[in-house]
Design a protein around this motif. Structure first.
Motif, PDB file in Angstrom:
ATOM      1  N   ALA B 303       0.861  -1.371  -0.063  1.00  0.00           N
ATOM      2  CA  ALA B 303      -0.140   0.206   0.191  1.00  0.00           C
ATOM      3  C   ALA B 303       0.915   1.465  -0.037  1.00  0.00           C
ATOM      4  N   ASN B 304       1.710   0.718   1.144  1.00  0.00           N
ATOM      5  CA  ASN B 304       2.763   2.776   0.937  1.00  0.00           C
ATOM      6  C   ASN B 304       3.489   2.968  -0.247  1.00  0.00           C
TER       7      ASN B 304
ATOM      8  N   VAL C  43      -0.140  14.232  11.640  1.00  0.00           N
ATOM      9  CA  VAL C  43       0.168  12.982  12.177  1.00  0.00           C
ATOM     10  C   VAL C  43       2.236  12.982  11.866  1.00  0.00           C
ATOM     11  N   LEU C  44       2.973  13.416  10.396  1.00  0.00           N
ATOM     12  CA  LEU C  44       4.270  13.922  10.200  1.00  0.00           C
ATOM     13  C   LEU C  44       5.126  14.449  11.555  1.00  0.00           C
ATOM     14  N   ASP C 110       4.150   5.702   5.728  1.00  0.00           N
ATOM     15  CA  ASP C 110       3.679   3.984   6.310  1.00  0.00           C
ATOM     16  C   ASP C 110       5.316   3.461   6.056  1.00  0.00           C
ATOM     17  N   LEU C 111       5.675   3.699   5.221  1.00  0.00           N
ATOM     18  CA  LEU C 111       7.241   3.153   4.522  1.00  0.00           C
ATOM     19  C   LEU C 111       7.872   2.157   5.661  1.00  0.00           C
ATOM     20  N   SER C 211      -3.207   6.930  20.311  1.00  0.00           N
ATOM     21  CA  SER C 211      -2.439   5.934  19.055  1.00  0.00           C
ATOM     22  C   SER C 211      -2.739   6.451  17.813  1.00  0.00           C
ATOM     23  N   PHE C 212      -1.833   6.426  17.320  1.00  0.00           N
ATOM     24  CA  PHE C 212      -1.809   6.935  15.534  1.00  0.00           C
ATOM     25  C   PHE C 212      -1.074   6.427  14.488  1.00  0.00           C
ATOM     26  N   ASP C 213      -1.426   6.083  13.003  1.00  0.00           N
ATOM     27  CA  ASP C 213      -0.383   5.404  12.537  1.00  0.00           C
ATOM     28  C   ASP C 213      -1.238   6.725  10.870  1.00  0.00           C
ATOM     29  N   ALA C 214      -0.282   6.376  10.121  1.00  0.00           N
ATOM     30  CA  ALA C 214      -0.639   7.653   8.786  1.00  0.00           C
ATOM     31  C   ALA C 214      -1.815   7.700   8.605  1.00  0.00           C
ATOM     32  N   ALA C 215      -2.908   6.465   8.647  1.00  0.00           N
ATOM     33  CA  ALA C 215      -4.218   6.376   8.026  1.00  0.00           C
ATOM     34  C   ALA C 215      -5.062   8.194   9.496  1.00  0.00           C
TER      35      ALA C 215
END
Ligand code: ATP
Ligand code: MG
Lengths: 249, 365, 290
Positions: B303-304, C43-44, C110-111, C211-215
């Motif tokens: 996906a990324n 988020v960054l 995400d990567l 708690s987070f992620d890129a989405a």
């Protein structure tokens, strides 16, 4: 007989009273001239009559019927068409399409039909021919020169056969020989029964063309009468020279 | 002696240079394209390829529909995923509650998906169309997110983040994608016909007038509110159909993929790339970009990497083709014709043409 | 009492939402750019603070001394490389461009960080001050204080400095401002820098409390846009008021009804407000000429 009558119209922007109790009567089937110094409220009066601005108070009536603060489309349907001091055409449509926009059609089926019906097209070309734009019909309107745009706006207003036409400085930026042509066109339409109200700073143009001249000063009516009378009125001269003696009259 | 001759207006204007290719060329190209699109899955029946075809059709329908409103009226909506989602949920909910089997019958729900979307769009449009420009754009996005939130929260209807599962048709192998593809193509043709019809109708002319100067249009008797609302509902109808095709194809509906912000922007980008407000723009945009995007997706299944490639592609396209393919090509083509006409005229009569040089910039096709 | 607690929570949390929303509305006001990437930039910022804390053990608040200038640079670079070259349809093109930029950033984050949820868990994240029966989580108190400091600094910058005067001139009439010799590009780049740093400051708190992620960016951008619309696009005070109103409504609804409906209720309030005032609470004009 009066066609449009405004009574005690008031409109202010913040502290500026663009209209301060303006009362005027425009004669039916006549060519009415509306003059006054810069900022005296002429354009604002047009805007209020045609529904582009709402009046703070006062009335506008068309042949006795109240049309105060009607929406622009309703005013247009009542038979009042106008042009703008700074031309407003549809720059990305062609010249011909511009004219067709103003051709009224009622009903769902009529709206769904092609925009260039033969009958309308004939009329559109005729209207364009009158202002000498017929050859430019397929061009994009935004590419026309300023004067040509002015003529185009005049042309599409006449397309809908309004009974009253308000022109805001039709002579601005138009060359003299063309201006004579416009005068002729106005006279011709007038003889067919169309009423005109013309705002114009070109005094020669106004005096030559108009049956009645109304003068605005500081947001209200100063005087009115036949051209010769207005021309020799000292109060008008004073208003133009800026001494402003008739404050709040 | 007519007025044209006495009036010194545009007296020296050259022969008119048309803004569009001749009718024969346009109709011929349309017919040729249609034949290609019909033949495509027969020539390349590989399911990987035809599934790209199905996605292309879905976006094609949506892009044409979106253009009817945003392209014609000039109000840019970045929230049409609202109707994509409503279309998906409509088909999924009816299928599940009526216990319909997968297969041909589900395509009968496409018009229903369209109508439900159009109906939903009327109150929403009524609210949105009171504002303009940026506020309008942002509100469309907000409405889309509100619907997404509702899809998450109204768990009793939508099963929330658990999503809904559609029955799969019993088709197998190479044939599986075909019905979706051809039904999609049919819907796209219908959408295209509607867009074409509106484009040349009196009503459509009013929409274009609104795009150029809304207040002026209103002052010429055009019912602007009604016109905008009808166009908005028409575009919602087609985007709803696109959603209604998507749901049974992928077999499931989730809030974040139904009300998907990336769908919003993808559709807008497609149309901008093709040429907004034109008939062929959305078609070209979708036919060029979606296969490319799907190709990326298959290449970088991860996906990324896909997101990065997709984003970079978007940026490049926006940078390189800011005006769109169709207007770019037509204006270049027309500039040549104008130059030629001018050269020809210079031989006979060295006068100004009366047209500004940027004439071709605004060409439409 | 529960309701009072909810109101206090709402105000405290609203503080750092105000930071992020201020960045969005400021950028819009100056450049008419809807920064659709603001969510992913938050988020960054959150990831930067997280990385500094978990790898170098730098306290997130202290880490702002590094992340804010870094994010400022990110904003300036985005302006010069992405926004400046746009020639036509600026409003929509810049929105689409910012979306594309956001997509790329999302992919990169995400990567690097994968899609596992993380949180910056400092020692004070779970401690709180108790006054009577009211609880004040320390992290919220600190972040509220930080929001007050940063927003005051922003107001000072806008209303007390020459730069601020030029910036406000540019907001009101870019053409006239250009004619009197104001360098619009410099101002715009600077503004986007500020907007992005504000996102980072908000992101630091966001990453410490969620708690987070890129989405997570999509939820963020939808909230931020809603706040900014509610307050009136381009209005700073509007953004501040709207942030607090939104979070208070959410927290109160969560207490008296159910947490799932908090945000939805805010959106419904938003729609009601828009029915009456399409331009938002503090919006400048109802309808702008096209
Ligand atoms: N939208 C507006 N906002 C603020 N002030 C306005 C607005 N429109 C008009 N005014 C003010 O109202 C007054 C009257 O303006 P108006 O345009 O009606 O004058 P005018 O008679 O048409 O002048 P001109 O002959 O120069 O066209 C002016 O002082 C003008 O500055
Ligand atoms: Mg005037």
């Amino acid at each position: 007989m009066s066609v449009i009558q405004v009574t005690d119209l008031k409109k202010s922007y913040g502290g500026i009273h663009a209209l301060s109790g303006c009362s005027m009567t425009f004669e039916d089937k006549a060519i009415n001239g509306l003059i006054g110094p810069n900022g005296s409220g002429k354009t604002t009066l047009f805007n209020v009559i045609t529904g582009y601005e709402t009046a703070d108070s006062g009335q506008v009536s068309l042949r006795g019927q109240d049309i105060t603060n009607a929406k622009p489309d309703e005013v247009f349907e009542q038979g009042i068409g106008r042009t703008f001091q700074i031309t407003r055409i549809f720059p990305r449509l062609t010249v011909l399409e511009n004219v067709h926009v103003a051709a009224q059609r009622q009903g769902f089926v009529a709206q769904a039909r092609g925009w260039d019906s033969a009958a309308e097209r004939e009329r559109a070309m005729e209207v364009l021919e009158f202002v000498g734009l017929a050859r430019l019909a397929p061009e994009i309107a935004g590419d026309l020169s300023y004067g040509q745009q002015k003529l185009l706006e005049f042309a599409f207003i006449t397309m809908a056969r309004p009974s009253v036409i308000l022109l805001d400085e039709p002579a601005g930026g138009v060359n003299p020989s063309l201006l004579r042509h416009i005068s002729d066109r106005i006279r011709a339409l007038n003889s067919e029964g169309v009423t005109f109200i013309i705002v114009e700073h070109d005094m020669e143009f106004v005096m030559r063309l108009c049956d009645q001249v109304l003068v605005m000063h500081q947001g209200s009516a100063l005087t009115s009468g036949p051209p010769e009378q207005v021309r020799s009125d000292p109060a008008v001269l004073e208003a133009y020279l800026g001494t402003g003696p008739k404050e709040g009259s | 002696m007519t007025a044209t001759e006495i009036a010194p207006v545009g007296a020296a204007s050259p022969q008119h240079v048309p803004y569009r290719p001749p009718r024969a060329v346009r109709y011929g190209a349309t017919a040729g394209l249609l034949v290609l699109l019909i033949a495509f899955p027969l020539v390349l029946p590989n399911p990987t390829v035809t599934s790209i075809g199905v996605f292309t059709m879905i976006y094609l329908i949506a892009a044409i529909g979106w253009n009817i409103f945003s392209g014609y009226s000039g109000y840019i909506s970045i929230g049409h995923a609202a109707y994509y989602g409503i279309g998906q949920y409509t088909v999924a909910l009816i299928t599940i509650h009526a216990h319909l089997p997968g297969g041909w019958g589900l395509f009968g729900l496409l018009p229903v998906a369209g109508v439900v979307s159009a109906l939903a769009s009327i109150p929403i449009g009524f609210l949105l169309l009171r504002v303009r420009r940026h506020t309008f754009i942002v509100l469309t996005i907000a409405i889309m997110f509100i619907l997404q939130l509702l899809a998450f929260n109204l768990t009793r209807f939508t099963n929330g983040s658990g999503g809904l599962t559609m029955p799969f048709p019993t088709w197998t192998g190479n044939f599986f994608n075909m019905p979706f593809y051809y039904v999609g193509l049919l819907a796209a043709v219908v959408a295209g016909a509607a867009a074409w019809w509106i484009r040349r109708s009196k009503y459509g002319l009013g929409l274009f007038a609104i795009r150029d100067d809304e207040e002026r249009a209103r002052g010429l008797g055009i019912k602007v509110t009604r016109s905008k609302l009808i166009a908005y509902a028409a575009s919602a109808f087609f985007v709803g159909i696109a959603g209604g095709l998507y749901a049974p194809f992928v077999g499931s509906v989730y809030p974040q993929f139904a009300f998907d912000p990336t769908f919003d922007l993808a559709v807008a980008v497609l149309v901008f790339v093709g040429g907004i407000g034109t008939l062929s723009g959305p078609v070209l945009g979708a036919l060029v970009l979606i296969p490319l995007q799907q190709y990326f997706y298959l290449q970088f299944g991860n996906a990324n990497l896909y997101l990065i490639a997709y984003g970079v592609l978007f940026i490049l396209i926006l940078r390189l083709l800011p005006g769109g393919i169709v207007p770019g090509v037509t204006s270049a083509w027309r500039a040549r014709l104008v130059a030629r006409a001018r050269a020809r005229q210079e031989d006979t009569r060295p006068e100004d043409t009366g047209l500004k040089d940027d004439a071709g910039q605004k060409g439409r096709a | 009492m529960l309701i009072l607690q909810a109101i206090i929570d709402g105000i405290l949390i609203g503080g750092f939402y105000a930071l992020m929303a201020a960045g969005l509305t400021l950028v819009f006001g100056v450049m008419e750019i809807v920064n659709f990437a603001q969510g992913i930039l938050v988020v960054l910022g959150a990831y930067l603070s997280y990385a500094l804390y978990s790898h170098l053990h730098i306290d997130p608040f202290l880490g702002l001394l590094i992340t804010l200038p870094a994010m400022f640079l990110v904003g300036v670079v985005i302006y010069w490389t992405m926004i400046k070259p746009i020639r036509r349809d600026r409003v929509i093109m810049s929105l689409l461009t910012m979306f594309a930029v956001g997509t790329v950033i999302e992919g990169i984050l995400d990567l690097i960080f994968t899609s596992n949820l993380v949180q910056t868990t400092t020692s004070y994240v779970n401690s709180s001050v108790q006054i009577g029966s009211l609880i004040f989580p320390e992290i919220y108190l600190y972040s509220f204080a930080m929001a007050v400091v940063l927003l005051s600094a922003l107001y000072w910058l806008l209303y007390r400095t020459k730069f601020g005067r030029n910036l406000r001139a540019a907001m009101q009439n870019p053409t006239a401002a250009r004619m009197v010799g104001i360098d619009i590009d410099r101002i715009s780049a600077f503004t986007l820098g500020i907007g992005v740093s504000l996102a980072a400051a908000g992101g630091m708190v966001f990453g410490s409390t969620n708690s987070f992620d890129a989405a997570s960016s999509y939820d963020l951008i939808s909230r931020l846009l809603a706040i900014v619309i509610f307050g009136g696009f381009g209005s700073l005070s509007g953004a501040l008021v709207a942030s607090i109103v939104m979070l208070v409504i959410e927290d109160v609804v969560a207490v008296v009804w159910s947490p799932t409906w908090g945000q939805t209720t805010f959106y419904l309030v938003l729609i009601l407000v828009l029915l009456v005032r399409p331009q938002g609470l503090f919006g400048r004009t109802a309808v702008r000429a096209q």
